[in-house]
Motif scaffolding. Sequence first.
Motif, PDB file in Angstrom:
ATOM      1  N   ASN A  25     -66.649 -64.515 -15.512  1.00 51.51           N
ATOM      2  CA  ASN A  25     -67.958 -64.913 -15.004  1.00 51.51           C
ATOM      3  C   ASN A  25     -69.082 -63.957 -15.423  1.00 51.51           C
ATOM      4  OD1 ASN A  25     -69.590 -66.738 -13.649  1.00 51.51           O
ATOM      5  ND2 ASN A  25     -69.374 -65.701 -11.692  1.00 51.51           N
ATOM      6  N   TYR A  26     -69.164 -63.670 -16.734  1.00 49.38           N
ATOM      7  CA  TYR A  26     -70.224 -62.800 -17.244  1.00 49.38           C
ATOM      8  C   TYR A  26     -71.517 -63.599 -17.388  1.00 49.38           C
ATOM      9  CZ  TYR A  26     -72.815 -59.427 -19.971  1.00 49.38           C
ATOM     10  OH  TYR A  26     -73.774 -58.543 -20.394  1.00 49.38           O
ATOM     11  N   HIS A  27     -72.608 -63.042 -16.907  1.00 50.07           N
ATOM     12  CA  HIS A  27     -73.915 -63.700 -16.977  1.00 50.07           C
ATOM     13  C   HIS A  27     -74.641 -63.274 -18.248  1.00 50.07           C
ATOM     14  CE1 HIS A  27     -78.334 -63.892 -15.938  1.00 50.07           C
ATOM     15  NE2 HIS A  27     -77.948 -65.142 -16.005  1.00 50.07           N
ATOM     16  N   SER A  28     -74.846 -64.214 -19.154  1.00 51.51           N
ATOM     17  CA  SER A  28     -75.585 -63.959 -20.391  1.00 51.51           C
ATOM     18  C   SER A  28     -77.048 -64.355 -20.191  1.00 51.51           C
ATOM     19  CB  SER A  28     -74.993 -64.765 -21.548  1.00 51.51           C
ATOM     20  OG  SER A  28     -75.824 -64.661 -22.678  1.00 51.51           O
ATOM     21  N   VAL A  29     -77.937 -63.399 -20.365  1.00 52.07           N
ATOM     22  CA  VAL A  29     -79.364 -63.666 -20.236  1.00 52.07           C
ATOM     23  C   VAL A  29     -79.839 -64.501 -21.429  1.00 52.07           C
ATOM     24  CG1 VAL A  29     -81.656 -62.593 -20.182  1.00 52.07           C
ATOM     25  CG2 VAL A  29     -79.795 -61.621 -18.849  1.00 52.07           C
ATOM     26  N   LYS A  30     -79.294 -64.199 -22.615  1.00 54.74           N
ATOM     27  CA  LYS A  30     -79.716 -64.900 -23.834  1.00 54.74           C
ATOM     28  C   LYS A  30     -79.430 -66.398 -23.763  1.00 54.74           C
ATOM     29  CE  LYS A  30     -79.267 -64.656 -28.844  1.00 54.74           C
ATOM     30  NZ  LYS A  30     -78.638 -63.955 -29.956  1.00 54.74           N
ATOM     31  N   SER A  31     -78.177 -66.759 -23.389  1.00 60.49           N
ATOM     32  CA  SER A  31     -77.822 -68.189 -23.345  1.00 60.49           C
ATOM     33  C   SER A  31     -77.988 -68.795 -21.954  1.00 60.49           C
ATOM     34  CB  SER A  31     -76.376 -68.384 -23.810  1.00 60.49           C
ATOM     35  OG  SER A  31     -75.473 -67.790 -22.888  1.00 60.49           O
ATOM     36  N   LYS A  32     -78.320 -67.958 -20.979  1.00 55.42           N
ATOM     37  CA  LYS A  32     -78.504 -68.405 -19.587  1.00 55.42           C
ATOM     38  C   LYS A  32     -77.260 -69.114 -19.039  1.00 55.42           C
ATOM     39  CE  LYS A  32     -83.540 -68.881 -19.885  1.00 55.42           C
ATOM     40  NZ  LYS A  32     -83.720 -67.912 -20.898  1.00 55.42           N
ATOM     41  N   THR A  33     -76.087 -68.553 -19.369  1.00 53.83           N
ATOM     42  CA  THR A  33     -74.819 -69.134 -18.908  1.00 53.83           C
ATOM     43  C   THR A  33     -73.967 -68.072 -18.233  1.00 53.83           C
ATOM     44  OG1 THR A  33     -73.717 -68.675 -21.023  1.00 53.83           O
ATOM     45  CG2 THR A  33     -74.767 -70.847 -20.778  1.00 53.83           C
ATOM     46  N   HIS A  34     -72.991 -68.534 -17.470  1.00 54.02           N
ATOM     47  CA  HIS A  34     -71.949 -67.696 -16.884  1.00 54.02           C
ATOM     48  C   HIS A  34     -70.628 -68.165 -17.485  1.00 54.02           C
ATOM     49  CE1 HIS A  34     -75.075 -67.149 -13.810  1.00 54.02           C
ATOM     50  NE2 HIS A  34     -74.453 -66.015 -13.529  1.00 54.02           N
ATOM     51  N   TRP A  60     -69.593 -57.264 -32.725  1.00 53.93           N
ATOM     52  CA  TRP A  60     -69.921 -56.228 -31.751  1.00 53.93           C
ATOM     53  C   TRP A  60     -70.932 -56.746 -30.737  1.00 53.93           C
ATOM     54  CZ3 TRP A  60     -66.659 -52.498 -31.536  1.00 53.93           C
ATOM     55  CH2 TRP A  60     -66.023 -52.055 -32.687  1.00 53.93           C
ATOM     56  N   ARG A  61     -70.638 -56.507 -29.473  1.00 53.15           N
ATOM     57  CA  ARG A  61     -71.524 -56.918 -28.369  1.00 53.15           C
ATOM     58  C   ARG A  61     -71.541 -55.817 -27.313  1.00 53.15           C
ATOM     59  NH1 ARG A  61     -74.389 -61.186 -30.034  1.00 53.15           N
ATOM     60  NH2 ARG A  61     -73.081 -62.886 -30.686  1.00 53.15           N
ATOM     61  N   GLN A  62     -72.652 -55.739 -26.601  1.00 48.41           N
ATOM     62  CA  GLN A  62     -72.744 -54.843 -25.450  1.00 48.41           C
ATOM     63  C   GLN A  62     -72.801 -55.691 -24.197  1.00 48.41           C
ATOM     64  OE1 GLN A  62     -75.205 -51.277 -25.632  1.00 48.41           O
ATOM     65  NE2 GLN A  62     -75.783 -51.891 -27.703  1.00 48.41           N
ATOM     66  N   PHE A  63     -72.017 -55.305 -23.201  1.00 51.43           N
ATOM     67  CA  PHE A  63     -71.963 -56.029 -21.938  1.00 51.43           C
ATOM     68  C   PHE A  63     -72.388 -55.096 -20.818  1.00 51.43           C
ATOM     69  CE2 PHE A  63     -69.061 -58.135 -24.798  1.00 51.43           C
ATOM     70  CZ  PHE A  63     -69.335 -59.475 -24.588  1.00 51.43           C
ATOM     71  N   LYS A  64     -73.384 -55.524 -20.067  1.00 50.32           N
ATOM     72  CA  LYS A  64     -73.898 -54.723 -18.958  1.00 50.32           C
ATOM     73  C   LYS A  64     -73.027 -54.901 -17.716  1.00 50.32           C
ATOM     74  CE  LYS A  64     -78.698 -54.377 -20.263  1.00 50.32           C
ATOM     75  NZ  LYS A  64     -78.813 -52.936 -20.193  1.00 50.32           N
ATOM     76  N   PHE A  65     -72.731 -53.792 -17.059  1.00 52.49           N
ATOM     77  CA  PHE A  65     -71.881 -53.842 -15.871  1.00 52.49           C
ATOM     78  C   PHE A  65     -72.492 -54.698 -14.771  1.00 52.49           C
ATOM     79  CE2 PHE A  65     -70.245 -49.854 -17.766  1.00 52.49           C
ATOM     80  CZ  PHE A  65     -68.919 -50.239 -17.871  1.00 52.49           C
ATOM     81  N   ASP A  66     -73.817 -54.672 -14.608  1.00 52.23           N
ATOM     82  CA  ASP A  66     -74.430 -55.424 -13.522  1.00 52.23           C
ATOM     83  C   ASP A  66     -74.431 -56.933 -13.762  1.00 52.23           C
ATOM     84  OD1 ASP A  66     -76.414 -55.447 -15.475  1.00 52.23           O
ATOM     85  OD2 ASP A  66     -78.015 -54.785 -14.127  1.00 52.23           O
ATOM     86  N   ARG A  67     -74.059 -57.373 -14.964  1.00 48.99           N
ATOM     87  CA  ARG A  67     -73.953 -58.811 -15.238  1.00 48.99           C
ATOM     88  C   ARG A  67     -72.507 -59.310 -15.150  1.00 48.99           C
ATOM     89  NH1 ARG A  67     -77.678 -59.007 -20.532  1.00 48.99           N
ATOM     90  NH2 ARG A  67     -79.547 -58.128 -19.614  1.00 48.99           N
TER      91      ARG A  67
END
Length: 75
Positions: A25-34, A60-67
Amino acid sequence: NQTIEEKIKLIEQAIYDGVAVLISNYHSVKSKTHKDRRVYPVKIKGDNVLCADMDLGGEWRQFKFDRMQGNIYMI
């Protein structure tokens, strides 16, 4: 649900063991999806983790802990 500290500890262990994790359930701000993300974590940098994204051919991607809205699982 896991705390941020528990998530960080699991990711640190996955980096040490060289195994992939599922970020549920990662929240992507770019695609506005979970959605769930299958990744190989490489390095924790501040409030995010640098990963090779298994679903994007190792990109390569960076994933924020708060998302990270769900739990982290080693796979």
